[in-house]
Design a protein around this motif. Structure first.
Motif, PDB file in Angstrom:
ATOM      1  N   HIS A 139       1.176  -1.366   0.333  1.00  0.00           N
ATOM      2  CA  HIS A 139      -0.340   0.400  -0.085  1.00  0.00           C
ATOM      3  C   HIS A 139       0.928   1.030   0.260  1.00  0.00           C
ATOM      4  O   HIS A 139       0.789   2.509  -0.947  1.00  0.00           O
ATOM      5  CB  HIS A 139      -0.467  -0.045   0.954  1.00  0.00           C
ATOM      6  N   MET A 154      -6.397   5.736  -6.822  1.00  0.00           N
ATOM      7  CA  MET A 154      -7.542   7.122  -5.909  1.00  0.00           C
ATOM      8  C   MET A 154      -7.461   5.910  -4.293  1.00  0.00           C
ATOM      9  O   MET A 154      -7.196   6.329  -3.843  1.00  0.00           O
ATOM     10  CB  MET A 154      -7.940   7.814  -6.272  1.00  0.00           C
ATOM     11  N   THR A 155      -8.147   4.632  -4.997  1.00  0.00           N
ATOM     12  CA  THR A 155      -8.798   4.317  -3.586  1.00  0.00           C
ATOM     13  C   THR A 155      -7.622   3.925  -2.585  1.00  0.00           C
ATOM     14  O   THR A 155      -6.420   3.270  -3.043  1.00  0.00           O
ATOM     15  CB  THR A 155      -9.798   3.427  -3.920  1.00  0.00           C
ATOM     16  N   ARG A 156      -7.793   3.316  -1.575  1.00  0.00           N
ATOM     17  CA  ARG A 156      -6.770   2.142  -0.756  1.00  0.00           C
ATOM     18  C   ARG A 156      -7.157   0.794  -1.193  1.00  0.00           C
ATOM     19  O   ARG A 156      -5.250   0.818  -1.608  1.00  0.00           O
ATOM     20  CB  ARG A 156      -8.154   2.360   0.903  1.00  0.00           C
ATOM     21  N   ASP A 157      -8.328   0.196  -1.270  1.00  0.00           N
ATOM     22  CA  ASP A 157      -8.535  -1.014  -2.168  1.00  0.00           C
ATOM     23  C   ASP A 157      -7.424  -1.362  -2.626  1.00  0.00           C
ATOM     24  O   ASP A 157      -6.647  -1.632  -3.570  1.00  0.00           O
ATOM     25  CB  ASP A 157      -8.839  -1.495  -2.004  1.00  0.00           C
TER      26      ASP A 157
END
Length: 448
Positions: free
Chosen positions: A298, A363-366
């Protein structure tokens, strides 16, 4: 106690990379000879590339003035368009992959300078990129000595005569000192030798300290690496910008940008981050890097996301200032790339791959934790920044004879195959991470 991990560079992996390299050579040969069949012994694109990229449309670089000054076509037209395109692509790949190599060492060094602990399990992967540095140095010297006249307009000696170009003559010391007007750009080549020499020596020092830490443990080697990293970063801060001026910006010898060093660095940096993350994900899929979890992935994904925005900020800042000032000597650089039919599509693809694509998909965390997404985004970003270097170099070297075909695809495959072979072979020679790293425990408990 964390057990040591070693990467096995299997015969199958080696075979695949060698096949990639051979396929690349075949495609390059097909592309080159296909282009050569259309030359008919004359370079119709030489005038444009020299007038636009170096003279920026000014009269002193047209055919009439060369004729008046007594300079024949052999002096400024150089090789055929197919040879120029081959040399241009060799230079693009040399510069791009040399940048990836030194960026890998930069990533490793900055972790020690910042005393970062979370990267303890991944930072030897970009460090392995540094093994490409001596190969890059040899390739760049060879291409320069065989193709300098077709890549760099400032290497033509008659530009420095009585009726030569005053702007280029003013830059002669930067290229030729102390032999101004000589046949060999001593100062320019000297800088290249120093840059690669220092980069490689410091890389070797960091690598030897890292491997010694595996054997000795303790914190002594860690402190030595921190000091060596600080020296590397100071030198890199200067040399990375100057190398961009020398190897890329001087192709368009009349044009300059005070932001160009940062711009080239940003492109190298994002490509290096994306390649590092891609290799980490692939190794995880193969069962390696047990010390790396989704939180590390991440964070690396956030790096790719954030620095893609940073690259865009540098790109747009440079573009907007030049566009708004509307000074012809500056705007011509973007007009060649933005308005020319050969490069306009790549101009927009460059922005899509290097900003919009990673920005929207990461853009998203996942998304930053989803390996399937990262396996698509990371190679696309690396290729996007190759295109960025293509746009920096090709308009100034081949002009209207530019394009994207078998030659370009083939040489990309050759360099990708060779670079990955060297990198993976280096990874197989030592543990994938330092089991005695003083911050490894912190990395094991990394959570965001």
């Amino acid at each position: 106690m964390v057990s040591e991990e070693r990467f096995e560079f299997t015969a199958t992996a080696k075979k695949r990379l060698l096949i990639t390299l051979v396929v690349g050579l075949v495609l390059s040969a097909v592309g080159y000879f296909t282009l050569g069949s259309g030359d008919h012994g004359e370079d119709h694109g030489g005038d444009h590339s020299e007038v636009v990229s170096d003279g920026h449309g000014e009269e002193p670089y047209g055919e009439e003035d060369h004729a008046e000054e007594g300079h024949g076509e052999e002096t400024h037209h150089g090789s055929s368009s197919s040879v120029k395109r081959l040399l241009s692509n060799l230079w693009i790949n040399n510069v791009f992959f040399a940048g990836l190599a030194v960026i890998g060492v930069f990533f490793f060094a900055i972790q020690y300078a910042a005393q970062a602990g979370w990267t303890a399990g991944v930072k030897r992967i970009p460090l392995a990129f540094g093994n490409w540095l001596p190969i890059a140095f040899v390739l760049m010297l060879v291409v320069f000595f065989f193709g300098a006249g077709d890549i760099f307009h400032w290497t033509h000696h008659d530009l420095y005569g009585e009726n030569g170009d005053e702007i280029i003559k003013g830059k002669a010391p930067y290229f030729f000192w102390p032999l101004e007007g000589g046949s060999i750009p001593v100062f320019w080549i000297g800088r290249m030798v120093v840059f690669f020499g220092v980069w490689y020596l410091l890389f070797r020092k960091l690598r030897s300290l890292a491997f010694a830490e595996d054997l000795e443990g303790g914190t002594a080697k860690w402190y030595q690496m921190r000091k060596t990293s600080a020296v590397f970063l100071i030198f890199f801060a200067v040399s990375s910008s100057m190398s961009a001026w020398d190897w890329i910006m001087s192709i368009d010898v009349h044009w300059f940008s005070t932001m160009f060093g940062w711009y080239a660095f940003a492109s190298w940096w994002v490509a290096g981050l994306a390649l590092t993350l891609f290799i980490v994900v692939m190794l995880k899929d193969k069962g390696y890097l047990a010390v790396v979890n989704e939180n590390h992935i991440h964070d690396l994904g956030k790096f790719v996301f954030a620095f893609s925005i940073f690259w865009t900020y540098i790109w747009f800042s440079q573009f907007l200032l030049i566009y708004y000032a509307h000074i012809p000597e500056e705007t011509v650089y973007f007009l060649e790339r933005w308005k020319d039919d050969h490069y306009a599509p790549v101009f927009y693809i460059n922005l899509i791959l290097n900003f919009f694509f990673p920005f929207l998909f990461l853009m998203t965390r996942d998304a930053k934790r989803h390996t399937r997404i990262l396996k698509v985004v990371c190679p696309a970003v690396v290729f996007g920044h190759w295109l960025d270097f293509y746009m920096m170099v090709s308009p100034g070297t081949v002009g209207d004879n530019g394009g994207f075909g078998f030659l370009e695809i083939g040489l990309i495959l050759v360099y990708v195959g060779a670079f990955l072979y060297v990198t993976l072979n280096a990874l197989s020679k030592a543990p994938l991470f330092g089991k005695n790293h003083p911050m490894l425990k912190e990395s094991l408990h990394h959570h965001i």
